[in-house]
Design a protein around this motif. Structure first.
Motif, PDB file in Angstrom:
ATOM      1  N   ARG A  54      -8.728 -14.339  -6.304  1.00 49.71           N
ATOM      2  CA  ARG A  54      -8.412 -13.208  -7.194  1.00 49.71           C
ATOM      3  C   ARG A  54      -8.321 -11.908  -6.404  1.00 49.71           C
ATOM      4  N   SER A  55      -9.249 -11.708  -5.481  1.00 45.40           N
ATOM      5  CA  SER A  55      -9.220 -10.508  -4.635  1.00 45.40           C
ATOM      6  C   SER A  55      -7.948 -10.448  -3.802  1.00 45.40           C
ATOM      7  N   ALA A  56      -7.565 -11.600  -3.274  1.00 49.56           N
ATOM      8  CA  ALA A  56      -6.316 -11.649  -2.501  1.00 49.56           C
ATOM      9  C   ALA A  56      -5.124 -11.322  -3.392  1.00 49.56           C
ATOM     10  N   GLY A  57      -5.150 -11.807  -4.630  1.00 48.99           N
ATOM     11  CA  GLY A  57      -4.082 -11.504  -5.572  1.00 48.99           C
ATOM     12  C   GLY A  57      -4.013 -10.026  -5.910  1.00 48.99           C
ATOM     13  N   ILE A  58      -5.159  -9.410  -6.062  1.00 48.57           N
ATOM     14  CA  ILE A  58      -5.201  -7.963  -6.340  1.00 48.57           C
ATOM     15  C   ILE A  58      -4.616  -7.184  -5.170  1.00 48.57           C
ATOM     16  N   ALA A  59      -4.969  -7.584  -3.958  1.00 50.81           N
ATOM     17  CA  ALA A  59      -4.421  -6.914  -2.765  1.00 50.81           C
ATOM     18  C   ALA A  59      -2.908  -7.113  -2.693  1.00 50.81           C
ATOM     19  N   LEU A  60      -2.442  -8.326  -2.968  1.00 51.10           N
ATOM     20  CA  LEU A  60      -1.009  -8.613  -2.947  1.00 51.10           C
ATOM     21  C   LEU A  60      -0.273  -7.802  -4.010  1.00 51.10           C
ATOM     22  N   LEU A  61      -0.841  -7.732  -5.191  1.00 54.56           N
ATOM     23  CA  LEU A  61      -0.236  -6.944  -6.257  1.00 54.56           C
ATOM     24  C   LEU A  61      -0.122  -5.476  -5.846  1.00 54.56           C
ATOM     25  N   GLY A  62      -1.171  -4.948  -5.233  1.00 52.67           N
ATOM     26  CA  GLY A  62      -1.126  -3.564  -4.752  1.00 52.67           C
ATOM     27  C   GLY A  62      -0.026  -3.351  -3.723  1.00 52.67           C
ATOM     28  N   GLU A  63       0.154  -4.324  -2.824  1.00 49.06           N
ATOM     29  CA  GLU A  63       1.217  -4.216  -1.816  1.00 49.06           C
ATOM     30  C   GLU A  63       2.596  -4.216  -2.469  1.00 49.06           C
ATOM     31  N   ARG A  64       2.775  -5.049  -3.457  1.00 45.43           N
ATOM     32  CA  ARG A  64       4.074  -5.103  -4.143  1.00 45.43           C
ATOM     33  C   ARG A  64       4.342  -3.811  -4.903  1.00 45.43           C
ATOM     34  N   LEU A  65       3.295  -3.251  -5.505  1.00 47.79           N
ATOM     35  CA  LEU A  65       3.481  -1.991  -6.232  1.00 47.79           C
ATOM     36  C   LEU A  65       3.775  -0.838  -5.285  1.00 47.79           C
ATOM     37  N   LYS A  66       3.280  -0.910  -4.060  1.00 50.83           N
ATOM     38  CA  LYS A  66       3.629   0.125  -3.065  1.00 50.83           C
ATOM     39  C   LYS A  66       5.132   0.156  -2.842  1.00 50.83           C
ATOM     40  N   ILE A  67       5.732  -1.021  -2.785  1.00 52.75           N
ATOM     41  CA  ILE A  67       7.187  -1.100  -2.594  1.00 52.75           C
ATOM     42  C   ILE A  67       7.901  -0.448  -3.767  1.00 52.75           C
ATOM     43  N   LEU A  68       7.485  -0.773  -4.966  1.00 49.00           N
ATOM     44  CA  LEU A  68       8.106  -0.203  -6.162  1.00 49.00           C
ATOM     45  C   LEU A  68       7.852   1.297  -6.241  1.00 49.00           C
ATOM     46  N   ASP A  69       6.648   1.725  -5.885  1.00 49.44           N
ATOM     47  CA  ASP A  69       6.326   3.146  -5.879  1.00 49.44           C
ATOM     48  C   ASP A  69       7.233   3.895  -4.904  1.00 49.44           C
ATOM     49  N   SER A  70       7.450   3.316  -3.740  1.00 54.45           N
ATOM     50  CA  SER A  70       8.351   3.938  -2.748  1.00 54.45           C
ATOM     51  C   SER A  70       9.771   4.021  -3.285  1.00 54.45           C
ATOM     52  N   ARG A  71      10.202   2.982  -3.946  1.00 51.11           N
ATOM     53  CA  ARG A  71      11.541   2.963  -4.524  1.00 51.11           C
ATOM     54  C   ARG A  71      11.723   4.113  -5.510  1.00 51.11           C
ATOM     55  N   LEU A  72      10.689   4.447  -6.243  1.00 47.63           N
ATOM     56  CA  LEU A  72      10.787   5.474  -7.278  1.00 47.63           C
ATOM     57  C   LEU A  72      10.622   6.901  -6.750  1.00 47.63           C
ATOM     58  N   ALA A  73      10.346   7.052  -5.464  1.00 47.28           N
ATOM     59  CA  ALA A  73      10.217   8.407  -4.895  1.00 47.28           C
ATOM     60  C   ALA A  73      11.520   9.175  -5.111  1.00 47.28           C
TER      61      ALA A  73
END
Length: 135
Positions: A52-71
């Motif tokens: 679960r912790s690994a999944g949370i970290a992975l989810l955060g990494e994926r959201l970083k990509i989306l966050d960058s896209r929305l800059a």
């Protein structure tokens, strides 16, 4: 037609690209978080917690990509709302509930979400689904 990129082939391709990203990267990462037991053969709760912790970290990494896209952007693709923006709403709600700091580390995603939940179509869809838009 505007919801899928209009008449612009490049925008249509980007809608497909970002829809695939949300479906395969963000959505699948959330599966690891919500269904951690499916991603390990171990019944040990510590191992499940590690998954679960690994999944949370992975989810955060994926959201970083989306966050960058929305800059500097109001929408994921183009200058108006597409199906990809609507697709992101439930995933952002799920993410906000499981990430330790919610969406706080992702200011572009927070601003994007705040804009979208004011949209009449989004509000109507949430009401029809009896879904709260609160994070």
């Amino acid at each position: 037609p505007e919801l899928v990129g209009g008449d612009d082939a490049q925008a249509q391709a980007e809608v497909l690209q970002w829809s695939a990203f949300l479906s395969t990267e963000v959505h699948e990462a959330s599966h690891v978080v919500f269904f951690s037991k499916r991603f390990t053969a171990s019944a040990d709760e510590d191992q499940v917690a590690n998954v679960r912790s690994a999944g949370i970290a992975l989810l955060g990494e994926r959201l970083k990509i989306l966050d960058s896209r929305l800059a500097g952007r109001d929408f994921i693709v183009g200058s108006s709302k597409t199906v990809v923006d609507a697709q992101a709403i439930p995933m952002l709600r799920w993410s906000a509930k499981v990430l330790p700091d919610g969406l706080e580390p992702f200011p572009n995603l927070m601003a994007f979400y705040a804009r979208l939940i004011k949209d009449d179509g989004v509000v109507a869809a949430a009401e029809a689904e009896q879904m709260s838009l609160d994070l």
